[in-house]
Motif scaffolding. Structure first.
Motif, PDB file in Angstrom:
ATOM      1  N   ILE A  84      88.230  26.848  49.019  1.00  0.00           N
ATOM      2  CA  ILE A  84      89.521  25.849  48.611  1.00  0.00           C
ATOM      3  C   ILE A  84      89.206  24.509  49.450  1.00  0.00           C
ATOM      4  CG2 ILE A  84      92.028  25.275  48.816  1.00  0.00           C
ATOM      5  CD1 ILE A  84      92.406  28.308  48.475  1.00  0.00           C
ATOM      6  N   CYS A  85      89.056  24.381  50.576  1.00  0.00           N
ATOM      7  CA  CYS A  85      88.724  23.358  51.419  1.00  0.00           C
ATOM      8  C   CYS A  85      87.472  22.592  50.890  1.00  0.00           C
ATOM      9  CB  CYS A  85      88.650  23.437  52.673  1.00  0.00           C
ATOM     10  SG  CYS A  85      90.268  23.715  53.607  1.00  0.00           S
ATOM     11  N   ALA A  86      86.647  23.344  50.568  1.00  0.00           N
ATOM     12  CA  ALA A  86      85.207  22.638  49.948  1.00  0.00           C
ATOM     13  C   ALA A  86      85.339  22.037  48.579  1.00  0.00           C
ATOM     14  CB  ALA A  86      84.368  23.771  49.757  1.00  0.00           C
ATOM     15  N   ILE A  91      86.725  16.759  45.837  1.00  0.00           N
ATOM     16  CA  ILE A  91      87.446  16.023  45.133  1.00  0.00           C
ATOM     17  C   ILE A  91      87.855  14.575  45.884  1.00  0.00           C
ATOM     18  CG2 ILE A  91      89.659  15.754  44.020  1.00  0.00           C
ATOM     19  CD1 ILE A  91      89.434  18.835  43.494  1.00  0.00           C
ATOM     20  N   GLU A  92      88.164  14.710  47.134  1.00  0.00           N
ATOM     21  CA  GLU A  92      88.589  13.580  48.003  1.00  0.00           C
ATOM     22  C   GLU A  92      87.290  12.440  48.033  1.00  0.00           C
ATOM     23  OE1 GLU A  92      91.466  13.789  51.436  1.00  0.00           O
ATOM     24  OE2 GLU A  92      90.180  15.406  51.656  1.00  0.00           O
ATOM     25  N   GLN A  93      86.156  12.960  47.746  1.00  0.00           N
ATOM     26  CA  GLN A  93      85.285  11.919  48.247  1.00  0.00           C
ATOM     27  C   GLN A  93      84.914  11.337  46.876  1.00  0.00           C
ATOM     28  OE1 GLN A  93      83.524  11.277  50.846  1.00  0.00           O
ATOM     29  NE2 GLN A  93      82.198   9.765  49.326  1.00  0.00           N
ATOM     30  N   GLU A  94      84.920  12.116  45.665  1.00  0.00           N
ATOM     31  CA  GLU A  94      84.487  11.668  44.453  1.00  0.00           C
ATOM     32  C   GLU A  94      85.986  10.802  43.648  1.00  0.00           C
ATOM     33  OE1 GLU A  94      81.702  11.547  43.216  1.00  0.00           O
ATOM     34  OE2 GLU A  94      80.935  13.418  44.053  1.00  0.00           O
ATOM     35  N   SER A  95      87.036  11.044  43.983  1.00  0.00           N
ATOM     36  CA  SER A  95      88.041  10.431  43.348  1.00  0.00           C
ATOM     37  C   SER A  95      89.031  10.121  43.964  1.00  0.00           C
ATOM     38  CB  SER A  95      88.164  11.160  41.981  1.00  0.00           C
ATOM     39  OG  SER A  95      88.847  12.326  42.282  1.00  0.00           O
ATOM     40  N   GLY A  96      89.230  10.684  45.113  1.00  0.00           N
ATOM     41  CA  GLY A  96      90.819  10.643  45.837  1.00  0.00           C
ATOM     42  C   GLY A  96      92.022  11.274  45.113  1.00  0.00           C
ATOM     43  N   PHE A  97      91.502  12.213  44.444  1.00  0.00           N
ATOM     44  CA  PHE A  97      92.504  12.887  43.444  1.00  0.00           C
ATOM     45  C   PHE A  97      93.131  12.098  42.410  1.00  0.00           C
ATOM     46  CE2 PHE A  97      92.094  16.128  46.798  1.00  0.00           C
ATOM     47  CZ  PHE A  97      92.206  17.257  46.364  1.00  0.00           C
ATOM     48  N   ARG A  98      92.394  11.392  41.741  1.00  0.00           N
ATOM     49  CA  ARG A  98      92.690  10.519  40.570  1.00  0.00           C
ATOM     50  C   ARG A  98      92.020  11.202  39.425  1.00  0.00           C
ATOM     51  NH1 ARG A  98      91.331   4.769  42.855  1.00  0.00           N
ATOM     52  NH2 ARG A  98      89.694   6.152  43.738  1.00  0.00           N
ATOM     53  N   VAL A  99      92.743  11.569  38.568  1.00  0.00           N
ATOM     54  CA  VAL A  99      91.914  12.380  37.315  1.00  0.00           C
ATOM     55  C   VAL A  99      90.754  11.121  36.421  1.00  0.00           C
ATOM     56  CG1 VAL A  99      92.232  13.402  35.079  1.00  0.00           C
ATOM     57  CG2 VAL A  99      93.589  13.780  36.994  1.00  0.00           C
ATOM     58  N   ASP A 100      91.387  10.196  36.226  1.00  0.00           N
ATOM     59  CA  ASP A 100      90.598   8.835  35.570  1.00  0.00           C
ATOM     60  C   ASP A 100      90.456   7.843  36.438  1.00  0.00           C
ATOM     61  OD1 ASP A 100      88.709   7.921  33.689  1.00  0.00           O
ATOM     62  OD2 ASP A 100      90.330   7.521  32.286  1.00  0.00           O
ATOM     63  N   PRO A 101      90.001   7.680  37.615  1.00  0.00           N
ATOM     64  CA  PRO A 101      90.238   6.646  38.412  1.00  0.00           C
ATOM     65  C   PRO A 101      89.774   5.219  38.018  1.00  0.00           C
ATOM     66  CG  PRO A 101      88.350   7.846  39.279  1.00  0.00           C
ATOM     67  CD  PRO A 101      88.893   8.401  38.022  1.00  0.00           C
ATOM     68  N   VAL A 102      90.496   4.222  38.460  1.00  0.00           N
ATOM     69  CA  VAL A 102      90.187   2.743  38.208  1.00  0.00           C
ATOM     70  C   VAL A 102      89.050   2.450  38.930  1.00  0.00           C
ATOM     71  CG1 VAL A 102      91.211   0.528  38.094  1.00  0.00           C
ATOM     72  CG2 VAL A 102      92.681   2.292  37.254  1.00  0.00           C
ATOM     73  N   ILE A 103      88.278   1.958  38.372  1.00  0.00           N
ATOM     74  CA  ILE A 103      87.094   1.386  38.889  1.00  0.00           C
ATOM     75  C   ILE A 103      86.779  -0.043  39.035  1.00  0.00           C
ATOM     76  CG2 ILE A 103      84.403   1.387  39.190  1.00  0.00           C
ATOM     77  CD1 ILE A 103      84.427   4.017  37.647  1.00  0.00           C
ATOM     78  N   PRO A 104      87.060  -0.933  40.149  1.00  0.00           N
ATOM     79  CA  PRO A 104      87.071  -2.512  40.096  1.00  0.00           C
ATOM     80  C   PRO A 104      85.762  -2.998  39.509  1.00  0.00           C
ATOM     81  CG  PRO A 104      87.683  -1.472  42.298  1.00  0.00           C
ATOM     82  CD  PRO A 104      87.110  -0.216  41.480  1.00  0.00           C
ATOM     83  N   ASN A 105      86.004  -4.019  38.879  1.00  0.00           N
ATOM     84  CA  ASN A 105      85.167  -4.604  38.128  1.00  0.00           C
ATOM     85  C   ASN A 105      84.076  -3.947  37.266  1.00  0.00           C
ATOM     86  OD1 ASN A 105      83.431  -7.128  37.701  1.00  0.00           O
ATOM     87  ND2 ASN A 105      81.979  -6.546  39.222  1.00  0.00           N
ATOM     88  N   LEU A 106      84.686  -3.006  36.747  1.00  0.00           N
ATOM     89  CA  LEU A 106      83.847  -2.107  35.799  1.00  0.00           C
ATOM     90  C   LEU A 106      83.202  -2.735  34.732  1.00  0.00           C
ATOM     91  CD1 LEU A 106      83.114   0.986  35.293  1.00  0.00           C
ATOM     92  CD2 LEU A 106      84.933   1.373  34.069  1.00  0.00           C
ATOM     93  N   GLY A 107      83.768  -3.712  34.008  1.00  0.00           N
ATOM     94  CA  GLY A 107      83.488  -4.394  32.698  1.00  0.00           C
ATOM     95  C   GLY A 107      82.103  -5.213  33.318  1.00  0.00           C
ATOM     96  N   GLY A 108      82.229  -5.910  34.557  1.00  0.00           N
ATOM     97  CA  GLY A 108      81.004  -6.640  35.227  1.00  0.00           C
ATOM     98  C   GLY A 108      79.856  -5.510  35.369  1.00  0.00           C
TER      99      GLY A 108
END
Length: 376
Positions: A84-86, A91-108
């Motif tokens: 479970i901790c693994a 998840i913490e590293q990849e997304s901070g527990f956001r299902v579809d995380p907002v990425i700054p300047n994604l359009g750029g």
């Protein structure tokens, strides 16, 4: 390590670590004694463990717990405290527990990647810009949708529309959506599609496996499969975290490359890739190093190549190539060499702006993993 049998596939697949004392028994001088596996946890107990491991800031804790437990149950991987901790650490590293995380300047970032692809395809940007001004299926221009994209799902939907509707889109993206890692665990699409071909996806599929990765349940299911549902000669979760970044068995393969380099004298990069990505480019450095000592190994060139083709499976450890290389390397070192090594890979990609490596990633996740364990 406890091994769980997936009866519907008729082979051993799931792996989990039990309590730390059990691991010590397996790795220490008492490893020969039989170890009695812990009884399976009831669903309520497992979900309680999962919810306790979630960071305090996580919202919809019940939803995360339910989906994580469902993935463990479907994969027959034990929802132990360590497992479970693994998963929580990744998840913490990849997304901070956001299902579809907002990425700054994604359009750029997307615009820059499109320009790079156009240059490789020798396409003038004036033509590419003209195509991006065309109206897409939702009434906006493709360029407008790209500029407005805030999440990978937004961008992926735009790419899918562009590839399907515009010939130049297929040329730019080689008929393949370039968003290849998705969801809160950032699972690789190729892995998920390959895994689901061998093991039917347990949930109703609305569109495709690739699109399902944007959902919490899909990303958790395939992410846990990638992280835990395979057997490898690892005594630390660190190597599973490295494999999550570099590919299953990459840490085992990197250790083999280190041993092979010692025996052959070849200067090999221990990246865990035993065969080149382009199969038409001839043998790679690892295969050439093994061929150079083929007589000592008593293995033909074809035998060496055949063994290396199993680099992404557990069977590679059973080959004469793997066993004889380590026998020679252990003899030369005067000790048993490590059977796992964090792959030496520099991370690249449109979203990466710093000098990052697989070693950085693995240790970063391992730190989160240890903190999770210390609070349980």
């Amino acid at each position: 390590m406890h091994v769980h049998k997936r009866r519907r596939l008729g082979r051993l697949r799931g792996v989990s670590l039990g309590s730390l004392p059990i691991v010590a028994l397996l790795l220490g001088s008492c490893a020969g004694k039989p170890v009695v596996p812990a009884p399976p946890l009831a669903a309520t107990d497992a979900k309680t463990l999962i919810e306790a491991a979630l960071p305090p800031r996580v919202s919809d804790r019940t939803g995360w717990s339910d989906d994580m437990y469902a993935a463990f149950r479907s994969l027959t991987v034990a929802p132990s405290r360590e497992n479970i901790c693994a998963v929580v650490a990744v998840i913490e590293q990849e997304s901070g527990f956001r299902v579809d995380p907002v990425i700054p300047n994604l359009g750029g970032i997307a615009r820059k990647e499109i320009a790079s692809r156009a240059a490789r395809a020798h396409l003038p940007m004036i033509i590419v810009d003209g195509v991006l001004e065309l109206k897409s299926s939702d009434g906006r221009s493709y360029g407008g949708r790209i500029d407005a994209a805030r999440t990978e799902k937004d961008l992926s939907d735009t790419y899918e529309d562009l590839i399907a509707a515009v010939p130049l889109g297929r040329t730019l993206f080689a008929q393949r959506n370039p968003i290849r890692t998705r969801g809160p665990m950032q699972v690789n699409v190729a892995f998920a599609e390959q895994f689901s071909a061998a093991t039917p996806y347990p949930y109703p599929l609305h569109t495709s496996i690739a699109d399902e990765l944007f959902s919490r349940r899909g990303s958790l299911y395939f992410g846990i499969a990638h992280l835990l549902d395979y057997r490898a000669p690892y005594d630390r979760f660190l190597y599973r975290f490295a494999d999550f970044n570099a590919g299953q068995y990459a840490s085992r393969n990197a250790a083999f490359q280190k041993a092979l380099g010692m025996v052959s004298g070849a200067k090999l990069v221990a990246d865990g890739a035993l065969l080149p990505h382009d199969p038409d480019g001839g043998p790679g450095a690892t295969e050439l190093a093994a061929r150079s000592i083929g007589a000592r190994l008593k293995i033909s060139d074809s035998g060496i190549h055949g063994a290396l083709t199993g680099a992404k499976s557990r069977t590679f450890e059973t080959t004469e190539l793997y066993q004889r290389v380590f026998t020679l390397a252990d003899q030369r070192a005067g000790r048993s060499l490590p059977r796992a090594w964090v792959p030496e890979i520099k991370l690249t990609g449109p979203k990466i702006t710093r000098n990052l490596t697989t070693d950085w990633y693995a240790h970063r996740v391992d730190g989160r993993f240890r903190r999770c364990l210390s609070t349980q």
